[in-house]
Design a protein around this motif. Structure first.
Motif, mmCIF file in Angstrom:
data_model
loop_
_atom_site.group_PDB
_atom_site.id
_atom_site.type_symbol
_atom_site.label_atom_id
_atom_site.label_comp_id
_atom_site.label_asym_id
_atom_site.label_seq_id
_atom_site.Cartn_x
_atom_site.Cartn_y
_atom_site.Cartn_z
ATOM 1 N N ILE A 1 -3.705 9.354 -4.745
ATOM 2 C CA ILE A 1 -2.800 10.509 -4.815
ATOM 3 C C ILE A 1 -3.593 11.810 -4.721
ATOM 4 O O ILE A 1 -3.220 12.737 -3.994
ATOM 5 C CB ILE A 1 -1.967 10.460 -6.106
ATOM 6 N N ASP A 2 -4.706 11.879 -5.450
ATOM 7 C CA ASP A 2 -5.551 13.079 -5.416
ATOM 8 C C ASP A 2 -6.078 13.326 -4.010
ATOM 9 O O ASP A 2 -6.147 14.481 -3.549
ATOM 10 C CB ASP A 2 -6.717 12.931 -6.398
ATOM 11 N N ALA A 3 -6.469 12.255 -3.324
ATOM 12 C CA ALA A 3 -6.991 12.397 -1.962
ATOM 13 C C ALA A 3 -5.908 12.895 -1.009
ATOM 14 O O ALA A 3 -6.172 13.745 -0.142
ATOM 15 C CB ALA A 3 -7.556 11.061 -1.475
ATOM 16 N N MET A 4 -4.709 12.374 -1.144
ATOM 17 C CA MET A 4 -3.588 12.822 -0.311
ATOM 18 C C MET A 4 -3.302 14.298 -0.548
ATOM 19 O O MET A 4 -3.100 15.079 0.391
ATOM 20 C CB MET A 4 -2.340 11.979 -0.604
ATOM 21 N N ASN A 5 -3.314 14.703 -1.819
ATOM 22 C CA ASN A 5 -3.053 16.107 -2.148
ATOM 23 C C ASN A 5 -4.155 17.011 -1.618
ATOM 24 O O ASN A 5 -3.886 18.081 -1.061
ATOM 25 C CB ASN A 5 -2.918 16.272 -3.666
ATOM 26 N N ALA A 6 -5.408 16.570 -1.780
ATOM 27 C CA ALA A 6 -6.532 17.370 -1.295
ATOM 28 C C ALA A 6 -6.532 17.492 0.221
ATOM 29 O O ALA A 6 -6.971 18.504 0.778
ATOM 30 C CB ALA A 6 -7.849 16.761 -1.775
ATOM 31 N N PRO B 1 0.802 -1.228 0.000
ATOM 32 C CA PRO B 1 0.000 0.000 0.000
ATOM 33 C C PRO B 1 0.836 1.280 0.000
ATOM 34 O O PRO B 1 0.348 2.338 -0.401
ATOM 35 C CB PRO B 1 -0.818 -0.110 1.295
ATOM 36 N N TYR B 2 2.083 1.187 0.465
ATOM 37 C CA TYR B 2 2.948 2.358 0.467
ATOM 38 C C TYR B 2 3.594 2.598 -0.889
ATOM 39 O O TYR B 2 3.887 3.739 -1.262
ATOM 40 C CB TYR B 2 4.045 2.207 1.534
ATOM 41 N N ALA B 3 3.834 1.526 -1.632
ATOM 42 C CA ALA B 3 4.571 1.646 -2.899
ATOM 43 C C ALA B 3 3.666 1.735 -4.119
ATOM 44 O O ALA B 3 4.027 2.347 -5.120
ATOM 45 C CB ALA B 3 5.532 0.459 -3.050
ATOM 46 N N ILE B 4 2.509 1.083 -4.058
ATOM 47 C CA ILE B 4 1.613 1.028 -5.217
ATOM 48 C C ILE B 4 0.351 1.833 -4.903
ATOM 49 O O ILE B 4 -0.484 1.401 -4.109
ATOM 50 C CB ILE B 4 1.238 -0.429 -5.563
ATOM 51 N N VAL B 5 0.228 2.979 -5.533
ATOM 52 C CA VAL B 5 -0.928 3.845 -5.291
ATOM 53 C C VAL B 5 -1.545 4.243 -6.626
ATOM 54 O O VAL B 5 -0.865 4.296 -7.641
ATOM 55 C CB VAL B 5 -0.536 5.106 -4.493
ATOM 56 N N ASN B 6 -2.837 4.509 -6.591
ATOM 57 C CA ASN B 6 -3.515 4.927 -7.823
ATOM 58 C C ASN B 6 -3.781 6.432 -7.797
ATOM 59 O O ASN B 6 -3.542 7.114 -6.796
ATOM 60 C CB ASN B 6 -4.816 4.141 -8.021
ATOM 61 N N GLU B 7 -4.281 6.943 -8.902
ATOM 62 C CA GLU B 7 -4.507 8.382 -9.028
ATOM 63 C C GLU B 7 -5.521 8.889 -8.002
ATOM 64 O O GLU B 7 -5.389 9.999 -7.473
ATOM 65 C CB GLU B 7 -4.981 8.709 -10.442
ATOM 66 N N PHE C 1 3.521 13.403 1.336
ATOM 67 C CA PHE C 1 3.905 11.988 1.344
ATOM 68 C C PHE C 1 4.911 11.755 0.233
ATOM 69 O O PHE C 1 4.685 12.134 -0.907
ATOM 70 C CB PHE C 1 2.677 11.091 1.128
ATOM 71 N N ILE C 2 6.044 11.161 0.591
ATOM 72 C CA ILE C 2 7.082 10.847 -0.389
ATOM 73 C C ILE C 2 6.892 9.408 -0.834
ATOM 74 O O ILE C 2 6.949 8.483 -0.009
ATOM 75 C CB ILE C 2 8.489 11.040 0.201
ATOM 76 N N TYR C 3 6.645 9.209 -2.101
ATOM 77 C CA TYR C 3 6.409 7.868 -2.621
ATOM 78 C C TYR C 3 7.728 7.179 -2.949
ATOM 79 O O TYR C 3 8.612 7.763 -3.574
ATOM 80 C CB TYR C 3 5.508 7.936 -3.858
ATOM 81 N N HIS C 4 7.840 5.927 -2.529
ATOM 82 C CA HIS C 4 9.033 5.124 -2.793
ATOM 83 C C HIS C 4 8.615 3.833 -3.479
ATOM 84 O O HIS C 4 7.487 3.369 -3.344
ATOM 85 C CB HIS C 4 9.777 4.793 -1.499
ATOM 86 N N THR C 5 9.555 3.233 -4.193
ATOM 87 C CA THR C 5 9.290 1.963 -4.865
ATOM 88 C C THR C 5 9.380 0.814 -3.857
ATOM 89 O O THR C 5 9.887 0.983 -2.737
ATOM 90 C CB THR C 5 10.307 1.709 -5.982
ATOM 91 N N ILE C 6 8.891 -0.340 -4.266
ATOM 92 C CA ILE C 6 9.031 -1.537 -3.433
ATOM 93 C C ILE C 6 10.496 -1.777 -3.110
ATOM 94 O O ILE C 6 10.861 -2.045 -1.957
ATOM 95 C CB ILE C 6 8.434 -2.765 -4.169
ATOM 96 N N TYR C 7 11.338 -1.657 -4.129
ATOM 97 C CA TYR C 7 12.771 -1.895 -3.926
ATOM 98 C C TYR C 7 13.344 -0.929 -2.897
ATOM 99 O O TYR C 7 14.065 -1.336 -1.982
ATOM 100 C CB TYR C 7 13.526 -1.765 -5.248
ATOM 101 N N GLU C 8 13.040 0.343 -3.038
ATOM 102 C CA GLU C 8 13.598 1.345 -2.123
ATOM 103 C C GLU C 8 13.164 1.098 -0.688
ATOM 104 O O GLU C 8 13.978 1.154 0.248
ATOM 105 C CB GLU C 8 13.171 2.750 -2.569
#
Length: 205
Positions: A178-183, A169-175, A188-195
């Motif tokens: 993202i819109d809800a987080m911005n609103a 849930p931290y690495a894979i997010v949908n639009e 929130f800093i998005y990172h990849t699964i690897y990171e």
């Protein structure tokens, strides 16, 4: 279980699990039904009940298969390397998780409901695969970090596995997310699964 060869039973189970996996790429767990899974197989929907009692059992079998694929990848890390630095081990282990996004997605589901709605024998089979994943990660630690104490290795396992359950849930997010987080004005800093995995593993080592 229907009468027939073990090979036919395994083939039918695989087809059902494959159908579930395919649907899960584009549909939510809630929207996937036995009917939908049946439509994606070559036999009748009612035949599914000869192999699985519930939708949750099918998903549990899919999760078990994903664990077994991950274990195979971990075994390749063990057999293919003699010595690894913490950085190299973190790199390989993080990549193994990056390669198994389906596993991480399934891990993020409600395990309580999935397990409670599965027959005991299926749950035991699943727990065996889960246990083997713990043992295989420990084998990695035993081989590449022999100086670590048993307590240190145990601490790694019981911090690493709960962390892995929360990566997706931290690495894979949908639009929409993202819109809800911005609103909401939530930075929130998005990172990849690897990171996420690499940074966690390095800290735990």
């Amino acid at each position: 279980m229907p009468k027939g060869s073990p090979e036919l039973t395994a083939e039918r189970r695989k087809e059902i699990i494959d159908a579930c996996e395919k649907l899960y790429r584009t549909m939510s767990f809630r929207d996937i039904t036995i009917i939908e899974i049946g439509k994606a197989t070559s036999f009748t929907r009612t035949s599914i009940y000869n192999y699985f009692n519930t939708k949750e059992e099918i998903f549990l079998a899919l999760l078990q298969r994903e664990y077994e694929l991950w274990i195979s990848e971990l075994e390749e890390i063990i057999s293919g390397n003699e010595n690894l630095s913490p950085e190299n081990f973190a790199d390989l282990l993080a990549k193994s998780l990056e390669n198994r996004s389906q596993l991480l997605k399934l891990m993020s589901m409600n395990h309580f409901d999935m397990e409670m709605n599965s027959r005991q024998e299926n749950l035991i089979d699943f727990k065996r695969s889960y246990g083997n994943s713990l043992k295989t990660v420990k084998k990695c630690l035993d081989k590449f970090f022999p100086a670590k104490s048993a307590a240190e290795k145990e601490n790694f396992l019981y911090a690493f596995f709960p962390f892995v359950y929360g990566i997706y849930p931290y690495a894979i997010v949908n639009e929409k997310q993202i819109d809800a987080m911005n609103a909401a004005g939530t930075d929130f800093i998005y990172h990849t699964i690897y990171e996420l995995a690499y940074n966690c593993i390095i800290k735990l080592l």
